[in-house]
Motif scaffolding. Structure first.
Motif, PDB file in Angstrom:
ATOM      1  N   VAL A 117       0.769  -1.185  -0.132  1.00 15.52           N
ATOM      2  CA  VAL A 117       0.037   0.132   0.014  1.00 15.52           C
ATOM      3  C   VAL A 117       0.847   1.141  -0.171  1.00 15.52           C
ATOM      4  O   VAL A 117       0.867   2.041  -0.843  1.00 15.52           O
ATOM      5  CB  VAL A 117      -0.869  -0.037   1.163  1.00 15.52           C
ATOM      6  N   THR A 118       1.724   1.320   0.903  1.00 10.56           N
ATOM      7  CA  THR A 118       2.646   2.534   1.052  1.00 10.56           C
ATOM      8  C   THR A 118       3.753   2.505   0.146  1.00 10.56           C
ATOM      9  O   THR A 118       4.465   3.538  -0.197  1.00 10.56           O
ATOM     10  CB  THR A 118       3.101   2.726   2.429  1.00 10.56           C
ATOM     11  N   LEU A 119       4.037   1.295  -0.425  1.00  7.62           N
ATOM     12  CA  LEU A 119       5.234   1.029  -1.291  1.00  7.62           C
ATOM     13  C   LEU A 119       6.542   1.503  -0.448  1.00  7.62           C
ATOM     14  O   LEU A 119       7.704   1.332  -0.899  1.00  7.62           O
ATOM     15  CB  LEU A 119       5.369   1.848  -2.605  1.00  7.62           C
ATOM     16  N   ASN A 120       6.523   1.784   0.815  1.00  4.50           N
ATOM     17  CA  ASN A 120       7.602   1.601   1.665  1.00  4.50           C
ATOM     18  C   ASN A 120       8.271   0.251   2.314  1.00  4.50           C
ATOM     19  O   ASN A 120       7.546  -0.580   2.470  1.00  4.50           O
ATOM     20  CB  ASN A 120       7.581   2.560   2.892  1.00  4.50           C
ATOM     21  N   LEU A 121       9.710   0.234   2.612  1.00  7.07           N
ATOM     22  CA  LEU A 121      10.145  -0.925   3.453  1.00  7.07           C
ATOM     23  C   LEU A 121       9.255  -1.170   4.245  1.00  7.07           C
ATOM     24  O   LEU A 121       8.696  -0.376   5.169  1.00  7.07           O
ATOM     25  CB  LEU A 121      11.553  -0.576   3.875  1.00  7.07           C
ATOM     26  N   GLU A 122       8.897  -2.689   4.394  1.00  2.00           N
ATOM     27  CA  GLU A 122       8.112  -3.277   5.100  1.00  2.00           C
ATOM     28  C   GLU A 122       8.887  -3.766   6.510  1.00  2.00           C
ATOM     29  O   GLU A 122       9.863  -4.318   6.366  1.00  2.00           O
ATOM     30  CB  GLU A 122       7.505  -4.447   4.626  1.00  2.00           C
ATOM     31  N   PRO A 123       8.728  -2.984   7.847  1.00  2.00           N
ATOM     32  CA  PRO A 123       9.393  -3.349   8.978  1.00  2.00           C
ATOM     33  C   PRO A 123       9.788  -4.842   9.419  1.00  2.00           C
ATOM     34  O   PRO A 123      10.771  -5.036   9.626  1.00  2.00           O
ATOM     35  CB  PRO A 123       8.677  -2.612   9.984  1.00  2.00           C
ATOM     36  N   ALA A 124       8.609  -5.528   8.991  1.00  2.00           N
ATOM     37  CA  ALA A 124       8.900  -7.231   9.474  1.00  2.00           C
ATOM     38  C   ALA A 124       9.792  -7.830   8.631  1.00  2.00           C
ATOM     39  O   ALA A 124      10.633  -8.628   8.858  1.00  2.00           O
ATOM     40  CB  ALA A 124       7.589  -7.679   9.534  1.00  2.00           C
ATOM     41  N   ALA A 125       9.761  -7.295   7.187  1.00  2.00           N
ATOM     42  CA  ALA A 125      10.417  -7.960   6.301  1.00  2.00           C
ATOM     43  C   ALA A 125      12.101  -7.477   6.433  1.00  2.00           C
ATOM     44  O   ALA A 125      13.029  -7.922   6.558  1.00  2.00           O
ATOM     45  CB  ALA A 125      10.275  -7.554   4.770  1.00  2.00           C
ATOM     46  N   ALA A 126      12.271  -6.125   6.882  1.00  2.00           N
ATOM     47  CA  ALA A 126      13.193  -5.477   7.445  1.00  2.00           C
ATOM     48  C   ALA A 126      14.156  -6.154   8.504  1.00  2.00           C
ATOM     49  O   ALA A 126      15.366  -6.692   8.486  1.00  2.00           O
ATOM     50  CB  ALA A 126      13.269  -4.064   7.366  1.00  2.00           C
ATOM     51  N   ALA A 127      13.111  -6.585   9.392  1.00  2.00           N
ATOM     52  CA  ALA A 127      13.585  -7.218  10.585  1.00  2.00           C
ATOM     53  C   ALA A 127      14.246  -8.841  10.522  1.00  2.00           C
ATOM     54  O   ALA A 127      15.272  -9.043  10.847  1.00  2.00           O
ATOM     55  CB  ALA A 127      12.434  -7.248  11.495  1.00  2.00           C
ATOM     56  N   ALA A 128      13.575  -9.301   9.449  1.00  2.00           N
ATOM     57  CA  ALA A 128      14.112 -10.617   8.961  1.00  2.00           C
ATOM     58  C   ALA A 128      15.308 -10.698   8.119  1.00  2.00           C
ATOM     59  O   ALA A 128      16.114 -11.769   8.213  1.00  2.00           O
ATOM     60  CB  ALA A 128      12.972 -11.377   7.987  1.00  2.00           C
ATOM     61  N   ALA A 129      15.693  -9.467   7.845  1.00  2.00           N
ATOM     62  CA  ALA A 129      17.034  -9.404   6.974  1.00  2.00           C
ATOM     63  C   ALA A 129      18.236  -9.022   7.807  1.00  2.00           C
ATOM     64  O   ALA A 129      19.340  -8.759   7.250  1.00  2.00           O
ATOM     65  CB  ALA A 129      16.707  -8.373   5.783  1.00  2.00           C
ATOM     66  N   VAL A 130      17.924  -8.506   8.992  1.00  5.20           N
ATOM     67  CA  VAL A 130      19.182  -8.121   9.919  1.00  5.20           C
ATOM     68  C   VAL A 130      19.689  -9.431  10.368  1.00  5.20           C
ATOM     69  O   VAL A 130      19.318 -10.438  10.927  1.00  5.20           O
ATOM     70  CB  VAL A 130      18.392  -7.406  11.299  1.00  5.20           C
ATOM     71  N   ASN A 131      21.138  -9.308  10.439  1.00  4.72           N
ATOM     72  CA  ASN A 131      21.916 -10.263  10.969  1.00  4.72           C
ATOM     73  C   ASN A 131      23.153  -9.586  11.723  1.00  4.72           C
ATOM     74  O   ASN A 131      23.274  -8.580  11.727  1.00  4.72           O
ATOM     75  CB  ASN A 131      22.405 -11.212  10.068  1.00  4.72           C
ATOM     76  N   GLU A 132      24.067 -10.554  11.879  1.00  3.84           N
ATOM     77  CA  GLU A 132      25.049 -10.139  13.071  1.00  3.84           C
ATOM     78  C   GLU A 132      25.840  -8.878  12.189  1.00  3.84           C
ATOM     79  O   GLU A 132      26.784  -8.311  12.591  1.00  3.84           O
ATOM     80  CB  GLU A 132      26.132 -11.158  13.567  1.00  3.84           C
ATOM     81  N   ARG A 133      26.037  -9.051  10.781  1.00  8.25           N
ATOM     82  CA  ARG A 133      26.813  -8.121   9.783  1.00  8.25           C
ATOM     83  C   ARG A 133      26.187  -6.777   9.857  1.00  8.25           C
ATOM     84  O   ARG A 133      26.827  -5.725   9.352  1.00  8.25           O
ATOM     85  CB  ARG A 133      26.992  -8.410   8.608  1.00  8.25           C
ATOM     86  N   THR A 134      24.894  -6.633  10.054  1.00  2.47           N
ATOM     87  CA  THR A 134      23.980  -5.455   9.911  1.00  2.47           C
ATOM     88  C   THR A 134      24.339  -4.295  10.890  1.00  2.47           C
ATOM     89  O   THR A 134      24.535  -4.465  11.958  1.00  2.47           O
ATOM     90  CB  THR A 134      22.429  -5.800  10.004  1.00  2.47           C
ATOM     91  N   THR A 135      24.750  -3.064  10.251  1.00  5.54           N
ATOM     92  CA  THR A 135      25.090  -1.942  11.251  1.00  5.54           C
ATOM     93  C   THR A 135      24.031  -0.883  10.912  1.00  5.54           C
ATOM     94  O   THR A 135      24.033  -0.117  11.848  1.00  5.54           O
ATOM     95  CB  THR A 135      26.559  -1.465  10.948  1.00  5.54           C
ATOM     96  N   ALA A 136      23.423  -0.693   9.796  1.00  7.15           N
ATOM     97  CA  ALA A 136      22.609   0.290   9.700  1.00  7.15           C
ATOM     98  C   ALA A 136      21.064   0.212   9.063  1.00  7.15           C
ATOM     99  O   ALA A 136      21.183  -0.982   8.062  1.00  7.15           O
ATOM    100  CB  ALA A 136      23.163   1.289   8.937  1.00  7.15           C
ATOM    101  N   LEU A 137      19.996   0.716   9.209  1.00 11.89           N
ATOM    102  CA  LEU A 137      18.697   0.713   8.410  1.00 11.89           C
ATOM    103  C   LEU A 137      18.753   1.829   7.504  1.00 11.89           C
ATOM    104  O   LEU A 137      19.193   3.111   7.958  1.00 11.89           O
ATOM    105  CB  LEU A 137      17.739   0.410   9.467  1.00 11.89           C
ATOM    106  N   LEU A 138      18.430   1.776   6.391  1.00 14.77           N
ATOM    107  CA  LEU A 138      18.264   2.827   5.283  1.00 14.77           C
ATOM    108  C   LEU A 138      16.857   2.828   4.828  1.00 14.77           C
ATOM    109  O   LEU A 138      16.519   2.574   3.882  1.00 14.77           O
ATOM    110  CB  LEU A 138      19.178   2.867   4.414  1.00 14.77           C
ATOM    111  N   PRO A 139      15.891   3.400   5.569  1.00 21.04           N
ATOM    112  CA  PRO A 139      14.308   3.340   5.129  1.00 21.04           C
ATOM    113  C   PRO A 139      14.119   4.495   3.998  1.00 21.04           C
ATOM    114  O   PRO A 139      14.937   5.594   4.303  1.00 21.04           O
ATOM    115  CB  PRO A 139      13.452   3.718   6.342  1.00 21.04           C
ATOM    116  N   VAL A 140      13.510   4.383   3.100  1.00 25.64           N
ATOM    117  CA  VAL A 140      13.099   5.363   2.174  1.00 25.64           C
ATOM    118  C   VAL A 140      11.862   5.945   2.025  1.00 25.64           C
ATOM    119  O   VAL A 140      10.937   5.065   2.407  1.00 25.64           O
ATOM    120  CB  VAL A 140      13.577   4.906   0.790  1.00 25.64           C
ATOM    121  N   HIS A 141      11.453   7.303   2.168  1.00 24.88           N
ATOM    122  CA  HIS A 141      10.087   7.924   2.385  1.00 24.88           C
ATOM    123  C   HIS A 141       9.775   7.820   0.834  1.00 24.88           C
ATOM    124  O   HIS A 141       9.884   9.096   0.055  1.00 24.88           O
ATOM    125  CB  HIS A 141      10.213   8.983   2.978  1.00 24.88           C
ATOM    126  N   ILE A 142       9.290   6.809   0.233  1.00 28.11           N
ATOM    127  CA  ILE A 142       9.284   6.739  -1.116  1.00 28.11           C
ATOM    128  C   ILE A 142       8.059   7.519  -1.669  1.00 28.11           C
ATOM    129  O   ILE A 142       6.971   7.099  -1.141  1.00 28.11           O
ATOM    130  CB  ILE A 142       9.222   5.144  -1.618  1.00 28.11           C
TER     131      ILE A 142
END
Ligand SMILES: Cc1ncc(COP(=O)(O)O)c(C=O)c1O
Length: 384
Positions: A117-142
């Motif tokens: 609907v919003t076409l923005n990064l989906e928080p639950a999907a983003a959470a599933a992509a986080v691992n020990e190498r992740t250092t930052a989130l870069l959401p876009v207000h599309i």
């Protein structure tokens, strides 16, 4: 040339309707001429003035003017400590610069799917992509629609991640909690390319809360030179990401008319909504919901599933209406496929949206007649 568009109804019925057109007037002309006469074309007083006015407008503690949105994303990621080998979770449905900025630091952009609907990064999907190498989130207000920052902030707290917001398309957007996009404290990057809500031709701004980070960003945009250092002294790696004074003067003049520009864009979006209503299968940009408010940037529709987008573009062009498939999925671009091995099917929501989306002409001086012509051309292209 106060307001560069033709008065309502004055344009010939066949004149081409461009995708975008900046709103510029005498104030901008005067501002630019003043800089030329002053002789201070770079590193002059208008840089700090533009930064202060912009920070105040957004409600941010600080702002740093930079050469482009891309330069801003690069400096912001460096400022929060993203480096070689890190992963940055971001949206595949964005302009390519948001992902490229991570690669500049030899970090890896890791994509997660978007909300349909919003076409923005989906928080639950983003959470599933986080691992020990992740250092930052870069959401876009599309397309100027506020990303779900409260959810990303909770995710960042849980995993001790930094946040950089890409608000290159989102000047004027406001979150449900009343905080404007750019005022949450994380480095947030705006873009001032010619199609944006505020333009300096090319340019960008980083807003943020932390004065030390601003100092680092200001130094790195200026070849690694601190404010108290002499010309040709450099104490860190830097870049030439400065915004010239002519651009800052344009920005100051554009800022003064921002309310007018944003209101005009919102008005045109509302007209489009009425004019395009009722075409079967045509999906319009989501309306503001749950208290979030869009800063209108583009009017992007999703074509009916069975429509041939190339045919629609051609049919619109035949009636003098420019349109553009917007945006392609970043992970399916050849460079991203080759470098990271991405394949179709990884992010199905993004891929379907990218395959159906089409940007229609959208600019503040657009007349009612032009909106009606675009809508009529769409009806002919889709219904007949
Ligand atoms: C979402 C997004 N990110 C980044 C950018 C890059 O900004 P610039 O073109 O000013 O470098 C843009 C600009 O179009 C954008 O739309």
């Amino acid at each position: 040339m106060e307001g560069s568009g033709a008065p309502p109804g004055a344009e010939p019925a066949t004149a081409p309707i461009p995708l975008a057109q900046p709103l510029l007037g005498e104030a901008e002309e005067r501002a630019v001429v003043e800089v030329l006469r002053s002789g201070r074309l770079s590193l002059g007083p208008r840089v700090a003035r533009f930064e202060q006015l912009f920070a105040a407008r957004v409600g941010a503690g600080h702002a740093s003017a930079v050469a482009s949105g891309t330069a801003g994303l690069h400096l912001a990621l460096r400022a929060v400590g993203v480096e070689h080998g890190d992963e940055v979770v971001t949206s595949p449905f964005s302009f390519v610069a948001s992902a490229n900025a991570a690669i500049y630091e030899r970090a890896r952009p890791v994509f997660a799917d978007i909300d349909p609907v919003t076409l923005n990064l989906e928080p639950a999907a983003a959470a599933a992509a986080v691992n020990e190498r992740t250092t930052a989130l870069l959401p876009v207000h599309i397309f100027g629609y506020p990303a779900e920052m409260a959810a990303f902030e909770a995710l960042a707290r849980r995993h001790r991640l930094a946040i950089v917001e890409d608000a290159c398309e989102a000047l004027g957007a406001v979150h449900a909690d009343g905080v404007a996009v750019g005022a949450r404290g994380h480095p947030t990057v705006f873009g001032f390319y010619a199609n944006k809500q505020l333009t300096t031709g090319e340019g960008g701004m980083i807003t943020l809360a932390d004065a030390e980070l601003k100092e680092r960003i200001d130094s790195e945009r200026n070849q690694g030179r601190a404010p108290d250092m002499d010309w040709l002294d450099h104490d860190r790696l830097g870049f030439n990401y400065r915004l010239p004074d002519v651009a800052c003067a344009l920005g100051i003049a554009q800022l003064a008319r921002l309310d007018e520009t944003l209101a005009a864009r919102a008005r045109i979006a509302a007209r489009y909504r009425e004019a395009l209503g009722g075409i079967e299968g045509l999906q319009l940009p989501c309306a503001d919901a749950n208290g979030d408010r869009r800063g209108w940037f583009v009017f992007v529709v999703q074509l009916p599933r069975e429509a041939d987008r190339g045919e629609v573009v051609r049919a619109l062009a035949a009636r003098g209406v420019q349109s553009k498939p917007y945006l392609p999925a970043i992970h399916l671009m050849s460079f991203y496929r080759e470098r990271f091995g991405h394949r179709p099917g990884e992010f199905p929501v993004c891929e379907e949206v990218a395959a159906r989306s089409l940007a229609l002409p959208f600019f503040p001086a657009m007349s009612e007649g032009q909106v009606a012509r675009v809508a009529e051309a769409m009806r002919v292209a889709l219904v007949c």
